[in-house]
Design a protein around this motif. Structure first.
Motif, PDB file in Angstrom:
ATOM      1  N   LYS A  46       0.785  -1.236   0.000  1.00  0.00           N
ATOM      2  CA  LYS A  46       0.000   0.000   0.000  1.00  0.00           C
ATOM      3  C   LYS A  46       0.818   1.288   0.000  1.00  0.00           C
ATOM      4  O   LYS A  46       0.580   2.176  -0.819  1.00  0.00           O
ATOM      5  CB  LYS A  46      -0.931   0.002   1.220  1.00  0.00           C
ATOM      6  CG  LYS A  46      -1.892   1.197   1.245  1.00  0.00           C
ATOM      7  CD  LYS A  46      -2.878   1.093   2.396  1.00  0.00           C
ATOM      8  CE  LYS A  46      -3.951   2.163   2.297  1.00  0.00           C
ATOM      9  NZ  LYS A  46      -3.433   3.530   2.298  1.00  0.00           N
ATOM     10  N   ASN A  49       2.425   2.601  -3.242  1.00  0.00           N
ATOM     11  CA  ASN A  49       1.415   3.094  -4.191  1.00  0.00           C
ATOM     12  C   ASN A  49       0.855   4.442  -3.750  1.00  0.00           C
ATOM     13  O   ASN A  49       0.586   5.320  -4.584  1.00  0.00           O
ATOM     14  CB  ASN A  49       0.268   2.075  -4.321  1.00  0.00           C
ATOM     15  CG  ASN A  49       0.697   0.816  -5.054  1.00  0.00           C
ATOM     16  OD1 ASN A  49       1.620   0.848  -5.856  1.00  0.00           O
ATOM     17  ND2 ASN A  49       0.037  -0.290  -4.764  1.00  0.00           N
ATOM     18  N   ASP A  50       0.676   4.612  -2.425  1.00  0.00           N
ATOM     19  CA  ASP A  50       0.148   5.881  -1.915  1.00  0.00           C
ATOM     20  C   ASP A  50       1.109   7.030  -2.221  1.00  0.00           C
ATOM     21  O   ASP A  50       0.675   8.152  -2.519  1.00  0.00           O
ATOM     22  CB  ASP A  50      -0.088   5.790  -0.405  1.00  0.00           C
ATOM     23  CG  ASP A  50      -1.355   5.015  -0.058  1.00  0.00           C
ATOM     24  OD1 ASP A  50      -2.130   4.715  -0.989  1.00  0.00           O
ATOM     25  OD2 ASP A  50      -1.562   4.708   1.125  1.00  0.00           O
ATOM     26  N   ILE A  52       3.250   7.278  -4.777  1.00  0.00           N
ATOM     27  CA  ILE A  52       3.167   7.599  -6.211  1.00  0.00           C
ATOM     28  C   ILE A  52       1.859   8.318  -6.526  1.00  0.00           C
ATOM     29  O   ILE A  52       1.850   9.352  -7.214  1.00  0.00           O
ATOM     30  CB  ILE A  52       3.299   6.322  -7.065  1.00  0.00           C
ATOM     31  CG1 ILE A  52       4.665   5.650  -6.842  1.00  0.00           C
ATOM     32  CG2 ILE A  52       3.106   6.640  -8.542  1.00  0.00           C
ATOM     33  CD1 ILE A  52       5.856   6.508  -7.188  1.00  0.00           C
ATOM     34  N   ASP A  53       0.748   7.797  -6.016  1.00  0.00           N
ATOM     35  CA  ASP A  53      -0.560   8.405  -6.283  1.00  0.00           C
ATOM     36  C   ASP A  53      -0.625   9.837  -5.751  1.00  0.00           C
ATOM     37  O   ASP A  53      -1.142  10.738  -6.426  1.00  0.00           O
ATOM     38  CB  ASP A  53      -1.674   7.576  -5.650  1.00  0.00           C
ATOM     39  CG  ASP A  53      -1.870   6.235  -6.354  1.00  0.00           C
ATOM     40  OD1 ASP A  53      -1.351   6.077  -7.482  1.00  0.00           O
ATOM     41  OD2 ASP A  53      -2.515   5.342  -5.766  1.00  0.00           O
ATOM     42  N   ASP A  98       5.201   4.292 -15.010  1.00  0.00           N
ATOM     43  CA  ASP A  98       4.849   3.109 -14.232  1.00  0.00           C
ATOM     44  C   ASP A  98       6.119   2.334 -13.898  1.00  0.00           C
ATOM     45  O   ASP A  98       6.973   2.094 -14.759  1.00  0.00           O
ATOM     46  CB  ASP A  98       3.897   2.205 -15.029  1.00  0.00           C
ATOM     47  CG  ASP A  98       2.521   2.834 -15.192  1.00  0.00           C
ATOM     48  OD1 ASP A  98       2.175   3.714 -14.371  1.00  0.00           O
ATOM     49  OD2 ASP A  98       1.804   2.463 -16.137  1.00  0.00           O
ATOM     50  N   LYS A 100       8.172   0.134 -10.218  1.00  0.00           N
ATOM     51  CA  LYS A 100       7.995  -0.537  -8.937  1.00  0.00           C
ATOM     52  C   LYS A 100       9.092  -0.097  -7.973  1.00  0.00           C
ATOM     53  O   LYS A 100      10.142   0.396  -8.377  1.00  0.00           O
ATOM     54  CB  LYS A 100       8.021  -2.055  -9.109  1.00  0.00           C
ATOM     55  CG  LYS A 100       9.345  -2.604  -9.600  1.00  0.00           C
ATOM     56  CD  LYS A 100       9.290  -4.117  -9.712  1.00  0.00           C
ATOM     57  CE  LYS A 100      10.642  -4.696 -10.172  1.00  0.00           C
ATOM     58  NZ  LYS A 100      10.580  -6.162 -10.258  1.00  0.00           N
ATOM     59  N   TRP A 101       8.822  -0.273  -6.684  1.00  0.00           N
ATOM     60  CA  TRP A 101       9.781   0.038  -5.640  1.00  0.00           C
ATOM     61  C   TRP A 101      10.678  -1.167  -5.383  1.00  0.00           C
ATOM     62  O   TRP A 101      10.211  -2.300  -5.369  1.00  0.00           O
ATOM     63  CB  TRP A 101       9.060   0.426  -4.355  1.00  0.00           C
ATOM     64  CG  TRP A 101       8.342   1.739  -4.421  1.00  0.00           C
ATOM     65  CD1 TRP A 101       7.040   1.950  -4.772  1.00  0.00           C
ATOM     66  CD2 TRP A 101       8.897   3.030  -4.131  1.00  0.00           C
ATOM     67  NE1 TRP A 101       6.741   3.283  -4.717  1.00  0.00           N
ATOM     68  CE2 TRP A 101       7.857   3.969  -4.318  1.00  0.00           C
ATOM     69  CE3 TRP A 101      10.138   3.484  -3.723  1.00  0.00           C
ATOM     70  CZ2 TRP A 101       8.040   5.337  -4.117  1.00  0.00           C
ATOM     71  CZ3 TRP A 101      10.332   4.842  -3.520  1.00  0.00           C
ATOM     72  CH2 TRP A 101       9.288   5.752  -3.706  1.00  0.00           C
ATOM     73  N   TYR A 125      12.651   3.811  -6.296  1.00  0.00           N
ATOM     74  CA  TYR A 125      11.718   3.619  -7.406  1.00  0.00           C
ATOM     75  C   TYR A 125      12.544   3.340  -8.657  1.00  0.00           C
ATOM     76  O   TYR A 125      13.531   4.028  -8.920  1.00  0.00           O
ATOM     77  CB  TYR A 125      10.861   4.869  -7.590  1.00  0.00           C
ATOM     78  CG  TYR A 125       9.653   4.664  -8.462  1.00  0.00           C
ATOM     79  CD1 TYR A 125       8.629   3.808  -8.077  1.00  0.00           C
ATOM     80  CD2 TYR A 125       9.526   5.339  -9.678  1.00  0.00           C
ATOM     81  CE1 TYR A 125       7.511   3.627  -8.875  1.00  0.00           C
ATOM     82  CE2 TYR A 125       8.409   5.168 -10.481  1.00  0.00           C
ATOM     83  CZ  TYR A 125       7.401   4.304 -10.082  1.00  0.00           C
ATOM     84  OH  TYR A 125       6.300   4.123 -10.879  1.00  0.00           O
TER      85      TYR A 125
END
Length: 232
Positions: A46, A49-50, A52-53, A98, A100-101, A125
């Motif tokens: 979570k 993603n938070d 990045i968002d 797009d 990933k970490w 990232y």
């Protein structure tokens, strides 16, 4: 009472004490391991993603909540976040591909007789971030375990570092010379920032004004936070 009987009683008491010690040690170690793994898992599911968002949406509240209790939702952190968004908007906007970490693993680890008392690491990232025409590397740092200072457990820093051409040997030499001359910054400040390379002194500098970014309440060094911890 015979000596043999007394000896048996003493041995039995010692065994009971050792069992209790081992049981409490296991509870402490398991508690720390669960804290460590839970943060890493929460991030993968979570928190990453938070981040990045909230950067894409410029959502200060969401971004502020991902930090550890020491700094989350503070005016200091929110001022840093708004400064970051203002810088992005004034310099051509933000593009986050797009990606990933990637977990970097432990940067600092310490143990005592009870188990791990410090575990510090972070994530990178795996895609370059663009602000205007400039490339940045997005990173964050966290304490997975910091025994005795639980409010620091969680994310302490998020940084966008200007990406440099590592094939440029001349530039790398100048950066290394600057590190040798000035040393690496001893004081670190919690929060979020954009760090550009100053091509006059070849040091990374936060674009945020000092009055926004440098607040003594949120200044720390790893040695200060980790003092009195047994070193691994």
């Amino acid at each position: 009472m015979r000596k043999a009987t007394v000896l048996k009683i003493v041995i039995a008491l010692l065994l009971i004490i050792m069992m209790l010690f081992n049981f409490s040690s296991c509870m402490f170690i398991n508690e720390n391991m669960e804290s460590d793994e839970k943060l890493k898992l929460d991030f993968e599911i979570k928190i990453g993603n938070d981040i990045i968002d909230s950067l894409k949406e410029q959502d200060c509240d969401k971004l502020s909540r991902v930090f550890c209790k020491k700094i989350a939702n503070t005016k200091y952190l929110n001022d840093n976040i708004y400064n970051l968004f203002n810088y992005i908007n004034s310099n051509g906007g933000l593009i986050i591909p797009d990606g990933k970490w990637v977990l970097r693993g432990s940067g600092h680890s310490s143990y005592n007789g009870w188990g791990k008392v410090v575990d510090c690491g972070g994530w990178d990232y795996n895609k370059e971030i663009m602000i205007g025409g400039k490339k940045y590397v997005l990173q964050c740092m966290a304490y997975f375990i910091l025994s005795g200072l639980k409010e620091y457990e969680g994310i302490t820093h998020i940084s966008l570092m200007e990406d440099i051409d590592i094939s440029n040997i001349n530039l790398l030499n100048k950066i290394n010379d600057a590190i040798y001359k000035y040393g690496r910054p001893q004081n670190q400040y919690m929060g979020i920032g954009i760090f550009d390379l100053n091509f006059e002194n070849y040091q990374y500098e936060n674009v945020a004004p000092k009055e926004i970014y440098e607040n003594e309440e949120y200044r720390f060094s790893f040695d200060e936070l980790e003092k009195n911890k047994d070193k691994w």
